[in-house]
Design an enzyme around this catalytic site. Structure first.
Site, PDB file in Angstrom:
ATOM      1  N   CYS A   1       0.826  -1.205   0.000  1.00 44.16           N
ATOM      2  CA  CYS A   1       0.000   0.000   0.000  1.00 44.16           C
ATOM      3  C   CYS A   1       0.858   1.250   0.000  1.00 44.16           C
ATOM      4  CB  CYS A   1      -0.930  -0.005   1.216  1.00 44.16           C
ATOM      5  SG  CYS A   1      -1.997   1.447   1.323  1.00 44.16           S
TER       6      CYS A   1
ATOM      7  N   CYS B   1      -0.512   4.102   2.187  1.00 49.45           N
ATOM      8  CA  CYS B   1      -0.277   3.887   3.616  1.00 49.45           C
ATOM      9  C   CYS B   1       1.170   4.168   4.005  1.00 49.45           C
ATOM     10  CB  CYS B   1      -0.595   2.439   4.002  1.00 49.45           C
ATOM     11  SG  CYS B   1      -2.181   1.808   3.438  1.00 49.45           S
ATOM     12  N   ASP B   2       2.111   3.696   3.195  1.00 52.63           N
ATOM     13  CA  ASP B   2       3.507   3.625   3.632  1.00 52.63           C
ATOM     14  C   ASP B   2       4.491   4.480   2.844  1.00 52.63           C
ATOM     15  OD1 ASP B   2       2.681   1.716   5.487  1.00 52.63           O
ATOM     16  OD2 ASP B   2       2.989   0.065   4.080  1.00 52.63           O
TER      17      ASP B   2
END
Length: 304
Positions: free
Chosen positions: A130, A133-134
């Site tokens: 992701c 997300c990261d």
């Protein structure tokens, strides 16, 4: 007899449980692991409102704690199938059968993995599924994106705002992504490509990823490459096998709902990542859960 049974206790499932239980109906959550779902595999969350940074397990526990006050029942089980008997729904696990007036599917989705050495070991230590997300954790690093579809190319371009460089590796000699996405990638100076190749092994230190071993599928040539992070986009599969026979999924298995999270079967709802939707994030899962939690209450009220 439960008023609602929720299958899965990720952020969608826990939010649905909270909203349903606050309506003073009997709620049970069936889960095969710790509350939190994929949040438990996320070291730091920085895009959930109200927190500058919080660990996935901590946010999961924060969501779970209020459910105890409302006496939401936790049931351990691996769900095999959901049966529709009209006014009653049956949830069959590997060792029991439960009945409820309504069922909320919050089973999520699983990222397809490469299945190579080092992938599992370095997940959350340089291997991610992701970029949203990261991505911000990989500033000024050389990153590798695995895949050639829409998600891989779109996320590769997204990562360029953080990364020193982004390399897309694809097992074919042409991308499968939409042309507009391809054009964005080809015109971005930070994006590079490795064609006709696959990742054979992910390598690293005791702490994090350091690089990969790559094989050219046409020539068989093996090469080593250094990368600070690896983002894998070879597909996502919904966890919907338990409703495969109910006719509420599309061909790929995603559960189809309306904007009220209702499936085509009255009394069966679906929320979060298992649902056919564009953005799969904690925030959208929570929104789905709130709608469904209120929806089951209204459904039960209309039954009586």
């Amino acid at each position: 007899m439960y008023d609602t049974l929720i299958i899965g206790s990720g952020p969608a499932g826990m939010t649905a449980a909270l909203y349903a239980a606050r309506s003073n109906i009997k709620v049970g959550i069936i889960e095969q692991g710790a509350p939190g779902g994929q949040m438990n595999n996320t070291s730091d969350i920085e895009n959930y409102p109200g927190y500058d940074r919080i660990s996935g397990p901590e946010l999961a526990m924060n969501m779970y704690t209020p459910l105890e006050k409302f006496e939401v029942e936790n049931i351990y089980g691996i769900v095999q199938r959901v049966e529709d008997a009209g006014a009653v729904k049956r949830v069959v696990t590997d060792d029991n059968t439960y009945e409820a007036k309504t069922v909320i599917l919050a089973t999520g989705a699983k990222h397809r993995t490469l299945g190579v050495t080092g992938e599992e070991e370095y997940t959350s230590r340089g291997v991610s599924y992701c970029a949203v997300c990261d991505g911000a954790f990989f500033r000024n690093q050389d990153l590798l994106v695995v895949g050639g579809g829409d998600s891989a190319v779109e996320e590769a371009v997204y990562l360029t705002q953080f990364a020193k460089s982004v390399t897309i590796i694809h097992r074919r000699d042409a991308l499968r992504a939409q042309k507009i996405l391809q054009d964005r990638a080809f015109s971005n100076d930070k994006v590079h490509f490795i064609w006709d190749s696959v990742v054979k092994e992910i390598k690293g230190t005791d702490v994090k990823v350091s690089g990969v071993t790559i094989e050219n599928v046409k020539t068989g040539e093996i090469s080593e490459h250094d990368f600070g992070g690896i983002f894998i986009y070879v597909g996502v599969d919904p966890v919907s096998h338990m409703v495969a026979d109910l006719g509420i999924t599309d061909e790929a298995g995603w559960v189809l709902t309306d904007e009220h999270m209702r499936t085509s079967i009255p009394g069966i709802f679906a929320i979060g990542d298992v649902r056919q939707k564009d953005l799969r994030q904690i925030a959208t899962a929570v929104g789905d859960g709130a709608i469904a939690g209120q929806g089951v209450y209204q459904y039960i009220e209309n039954m009586s």
